[in-house]
Design a protein around this motif. Structure first.
Motif, PDB file in Angstrom:
ATOM      1  N   GLU A  57      91.402 112.530  82.028  1.00 50.03           N
ATOM      2  CA  GLU A  57      92.312 113.600  82.710  1.00 50.03           C
ATOM      3  C   GLU A  57      93.250 114.796  81.476  1.00 50.03           C
ATOM      4  OE1 GLU A  57      90.459 111.919  86.661  1.00 50.03           O
ATOM      5  OE2 GLU A  57      91.600 111.469  84.869  1.00 50.03           O
ATOM      6  N   THR A  58      93.864 113.332  80.807  1.00 51.64           N
ATOM      7  CA  THR A  58      95.646 113.243  80.435  1.00 51.64           C
ATOM      8  C   THR A  58      95.221 114.376  79.055  1.00 51.64           C
ATOM      9  OG1 THR A  58      95.925 110.789  80.915  1.00 51.64           O
ATOM     10  CG2 THR A  58      97.287 112.038  79.275  1.00 51.64           C
ATOM     11  N   PHE A  59      94.102 114.507  79.120  1.00 52.81           N
ATOM     12  CA  PHE A  59      93.173 115.379  78.153  1.00 52.81           C
ATOM     13  C   PHE A  59      93.855 116.592  78.343  1.00 52.81           C
ATOM     14  CE2 PHE A  59      90.695 112.439  76.114  1.00 52.81           C
ATOM     15  CZ  PHE A  59      90.417 113.234  74.397  1.00 52.81           C
ATOM     16  N   ALA A  60      94.080 117.381  80.260  1.00 49.99           N
ATOM     17  CA  ALA A  60      94.761 118.144  80.123  1.00 49.99           C
ATOM     18  C   ALA A  60      95.731 118.584  80.121  1.00 49.99           C
ATOM     19  CB  ALA A  60      94.196 119.024  81.355  1.00 49.99           C
ATOM     20  N   LEU A  61      96.352 117.819  79.247  1.00 40.59           N
ATOM     21  CA  LEU A  61      97.977 118.043  79.651  1.00 40.59           C
ATOM     22  C   LEU A  61      98.361 118.725  78.581  1.00 40.59           C
ATOM     23  CD1 LEU A  61      99.399 114.947  81.837  1.00 40.59           C
ATOM     24  CD2 LEU A  61      99.761 117.208  82.060  1.00 40.59           C
ATOM     25  N   GLY A  62      97.604 118.134  76.989  1.00 42.64           N
ATOM     26  CA  GLY A  62      98.070 118.750  75.406  1.00 42.64           C
ATOM     27  C   GLY A  62      97.633 120.104  75.562  1.00 42.64           C
ATOM     28  N   CYS A  63      97.115 120.759  76.617  1.00 40.30           N
ATOM     29  CA  CYS A  63      96.113 122.129  76.679  1.00 40.30           C
ATOM     30  C   CYS A  63      96.731 122.982  78.012  1.00 40.30           C
ATOM     31  CB  CYS A  63      95.054 122.137  76.592  1.00 40.30           C
ATOM     32  SG  CYS A  63      94.724 124.071  76.448  1.00 40.30           S
ATOM     33  N   ALA A  64      96.571 123.063  78.901  1.00 36.83           N
ATOM     34  CA  ALA A  64      97.301 123.897  79.674  1.00 36.83           C
ATOM     35  C   ALA A  64      96.761 123.042  81.331  1.00 36.83           C
ATOM     36  CB  ALA A  64      96.934 125.078  79.736  1.00 36.83           C
ATOM     37  N   ILE A  65      97.724 122.601  82.412  1.00 37.44           N
ATOM     38  CA  ILE A  65      97.304 122.830  83.929  1.00 37.44           C
ATOM     39  C   ILE A  65      97.347 123.425  84.541  1.00 37.44           C
ATOM     40  CG2 ILE A  65      96.907 120.319  82.979  1.00 37.44           C
ATOM     41  CD1 ILE A  65     100.235 120.465  84.756  1.00 37.44           C
ATOM     42  N   PRO A  66      96.933 123.694  85.742  1.00 38.38           N
ATOM     43  CA  PRO A  66      97.136 124.710  86.689  1.00 38.38           C
ATOM     44  C   PRO A  66      98.875 125.141  86.810  1.00 38.38           C
ATOM     45  CG  PRO A  66      94.999 124.330  87.872  1.00 38.38           C
ATOM     46  CD  PRO A  66      95.585 123.235  86.275  1.00 38.38           C
ATOM     47  N   PHE A  67      99.214 126.339  87.194  1.00 34.14           N
ATOM     48  CA  PHE A  67     100.656 125.962  86.950  1.00 34.14           C
ATOM     49  C   PHE A  67     101.640 125.094  86.809  1.00 34.14           C
ATOM     50  CE2 PHE A  67      98.513 126.733  91.184  1.00 34.14           C
ATOM     51  CZ  PHE A  67      98.437 127.979  91.639  1.00 34.14           C
ATOM     52  N   GLY A  68     101.054 125.231  84.924  1.00 33.01           N
ATOM     53  CA  GLY A  68     102.555 124.337  84.271  1.00 33.01           C
ATOM     54  C   GLY A  68     102.644 125.258  83.443  1.00 33.01           C
ATOM     55  N   LEU A  69     102.841 125.008  81.976  1.00 32.01           N
ATOM     56  CA  LEU A  69     104.325 126.051  80.714  1.00 32.01           C
ATOM     57  C   LEU A  69     103.385 126.944  80.544  1.00 32.01           C
ATOM     58  CD1 LEU A  69     105.156 122.491  79.901  1.00 32.01           C
ATOM     59  CD2 LEU A  69     105.951 123.643  81.311  1.00 32.01           C
ATOM     60  N   ASN A  70     104.598 127.687  80.480  1.00 38.35           N
ATOM     61  CA  ASN A  70     103.547 129.697  79.374  1.00 38.35           C
ATOM     62  C   ASN A  70     103.852 128.579  78.636  1.00 38.35           C
ATOM     63  OD1 ASN A  70     106.693 129.478  78.361  1.00 38.35           O
ATOM     64  ND2 ASN A  70     107.395 130.868  80.094  1.00 38.35           N
ATOM     65  N   SER A  71     103.713 129.283  77.529  1.00 33.80           N
ATOM     66  CA  SER A  71     103.259 129.521  75.675  1.00 33.80           C
ATOM     67  C   SER A  71     104.509 129.514  75.062  1.00 33.80           C
ATOM     68  CB  SER A  71     102.556 130.575  75.051  1.00 33.80           C
ATOM     69  OG  SER A  71     103.363 131.591  74.624  1.00 33.80           O
ATOM     70  N   ARG A  72     105.552 129.118  75.260  1.00 31.57           N
ATOM     71  CA  ARG A  72     106.626 129.150  75.098  1.00 31.57           C
ATOM     72  C   ARG A  72     107.621 127.727  75.639  1.00 31.57           C
ATOM     73  NH1 ARG A  72     111.371 133.642  74.830  1.00 31.57           N
ATOM     74  NH2 ARG A  72     112.931 132.048  74.279  1.00 31.57           N
ATOM     75  N   GLN A  73     107.213 127.819  76.517  1.00 31.39           N
ATOM     76  CA  GLN A  73     107.479 126.198  77.089  1.00 31.39           C
ATOM     77  C   GLN A  73     106.899 125.212  76.440  1.00 31.39           C
ATOM     78  OE1 GLN A  73     106.952 126.836  81.413  1.00 31.39           O
ATOM     79  NE2 GLN A  73     109.013 128.139  81.707  1.00 31.39           N
ATOM     80  N   MET A  74     105.475 125.056  76.577  1.00 27.23           N
ATOM     81  CA  MET A  74     104.398 124.540  75.850  1.00 27.23           C
ATOM     82  C   MET A  74     104.783 124.218  74.254  1.00 27.23           C
ATOM     83  SD  MET A  74     101.921 122.697  76.543  1.00 27.23           S
ATOM     84  CE  MET A  74     100.667 121.471  76.640  1.00 27.23           C
ATOM     85  N   THR A  75     105.029 125.280  73.661  1.00 20.76           N
ATOM     86  CA  THR A  75     105.458 124.951  71.880  1.00 20.76           C
ATOM     87  C   THR A  75     107.135 124.124  72.501  1.00 20.76           C
ATOM     88  OG1 THR A  75     104.251 126.626  71.312  1.00 20.76           O
ATOM     89  CG2 THR A  75     106.591 126.156  70.203  1.00 20.76           C
ATOM     90  N   ALA A  76     107.616 124.491  73.234  1.00 18.90           N
ATOM     91  CA  ALA A  76     109.348 124.034  73.104  1.00 18.90           C
ATOM     92  C   ALA A  76     109.234 122.002  73.954  1.00 18.90           C
ATOM     93  CB  ALA A  76     109.897 124.446  73.846  1.00 18.90           C
ATOM     94  N   TRP A  77     108.079 121.688  74.317  1.00 24.88           N
ATOM     95  CA  TRP A  77     107.758 120.587  75.339  1.00 24.88           C
ATOM     96  C   TRP A  77     107.135 119.921  73.496  1.00 24.88           C
ATOM     97  CZ3 TRP A  77     103.185 118.610  76.747  1.00 24.88           C
ATOM     98  CH2 TRP A  77     103.012 117.529  77.506  1.00 24.88           C
ATOM     99  N   MET A  78     106.595 120.995  73.165  1.00 28.63           N
ATOM    100  CA  MET A  78     106.019 119.732  71.842  1.00 28.63           C
ATOM    101  C   MET A  78     106.370 119.506  71.387  1.00 28.63           C
ATOM    102  SD  MET A  78     102.550 118.747  72.434  1.00 28.63           S
ATOM    103  CE  MET A  78     101.482 118.881  73.753  1.00 28.63           C
TER     104      MET A  78
END
Length: 360
Positions: free
Chosen positions: A105-126
């Motif tokens: 299931e950890t694969f999903a965290l590298g892409c998107a999970i329900p009610f996760g991060l928006n695109s800018r937040q995802m890039t910031a986390w990375m």
């Protein structure tokens, strides 16, 4: 002067001025790689990121590092590209990591999970958080090193043959949904189907499925979903900011020179930005055309959103109790999400709410 001493003493500016930089580039070996995509060529936005990446690699290497890009199904099935990279049958792939949550299931965290991060937040986390570090530690188990490969931005909530008016309408719904979101759909009574993009239209047309989601207006219009389903829901709560990745076989990557490794990093960054720019620019016109041709836009009912949120949080808690890989990454992800939502609540959301209420 001995060449190595000259380069070390002169610095980059001196090397360029002396005209010796081309010799450094030409000293690199010719490299030929193959990239397996999970997407069809018809989608110039999402498939196009791999083309953009390969183009930049060739340009930055002076033509000495070339990567041939192959659409899903050309050299391997779209949902087997991780196996291809892991085994080394191809050097790299371009895909949505959450397609492979069945492995872990950890694969999903590298892409998107329900009610996760928006695109800018995802890039910031990375980039500035621990996202890239944590995901690379995880992908090492699969002989993979990952590089950011684009983001679609928040997606739409899919196409439905019948309108979803309440949570009851989700019961028994055969819904093509990519990746991890299907786990939540299942918990509220739906029947998730994981079907590659190129096969969705026929399944929806034949009634094999009742609903399907892909990305958003530009891609969905190209795939013709509006011709076989009349209701277009929003928002895609399972994909607030899905990140695509370039997966590279670690052995192939380690064999590269430091210059070629830097080129991979720069080219992936360019492709990452290019993808979202394209989606944000192309989606508005496509949405207007879809609505103009009769598509009905439907916001998910509140009881659907509330139930899905509740089930998503319960699922994450359960996974943290049984999957140590998930627990390690998700705890960091969740902490980052909490702080990001606090900030975005006042800045982005406040600005967006006002601007979208104006008649410009």
């Amino acid at each position: 002067m001995e060449r190595r001493s000259f380069v070390r003493g002169a610095g980059l500016a001196g090397v360029l001025a002396a005209g010796t930089a081309p010799a450094i580039v030409h000293a690199q070996a010719n490299v030929r790689w193959r990239l397996a995509s999970s997407f069809p060529k018809s989608l110039d936005t999402i498939f196009g990121a791999a083309d953009e990446f390969a183009k930049k690699v060739k340009e930055l290497s002076g033509g000495k590092f070339e990567i041939s890009v192959h659409a899903g199904g050309e050299i391997m099935p779209p949902l087997q590209v991780v196996d291809g990279v892991q085994s080394g049958s191809v050097e790299m792939a371009h895909t949505a990591p959450y397609y492979f949550f069945g492995k872990d299931e950890t694969f999903a965290l590298g892409c998107a999970i329900p009610f996760g991060l928006n695109s800018r937040q995802m890039t910031a986390w990375m980039v500035e958080g621990n996202g890239l570090k944590l995901m690379r530690e995880f992908y090492r188990n699969y002989n993979i090193i990952n590089f950011m490969g684009g983001n679609t931005g928040a997606q739409m909530g899919g196409w439905y043959r019948k309108e979803v008016k309440s949570l009851a309408d989700m019961k028994g719904l055969k819904f093509r949904i990519g990746g991890f979101g299907g786990k939540v759909i299942e918990r509220v009574g739906g029947v998730p189907q994981n079907i590659p993009g190129g096969e969705i239209y026929s399944a929806l047309e034949k009634g094999t499925i009742d609903a399907a989601e892909w990305v958003g207006p530009y891609d969905d219009q190209k795939l013709g979903f509006n011709k076989v389903a009349g209701f277009y829901n929003y928002p895609g709560w399972w994909e607030g900011g899905p990140q695509l990745d370039f997966f590279v076989n670690t052995k192939a990557y380690d064999a590269l020179s430091s210059e070629y490794k830097a080129i991979i990093e720069c080219a992936s960054a360019a492709a990452h930005i290019d993808m979202q720019g394209k989606y944000d620019a192309k989606n508005p016109a496509a949405l207007k055309q879809l609505v103009g041709s009769g598509t009905k836009l439907v916001r998910f009912p509140k009881d659907v959103m509330d139930a899905c949120f509740k089930e998503a949080m319960a699922l994450y808690s359960e996974l943290s109790g049984k999957n140590p890989n998930w627990k390690k990454v998700y705890e960091d992800f969740a902490n980052f999400r909490r702080d990001q939502n606090l900030w975005f609540r006042f800045a982005e959301a406040g600005f967006d709410d006002f601007m979208q209420s104006q008649k410009l």
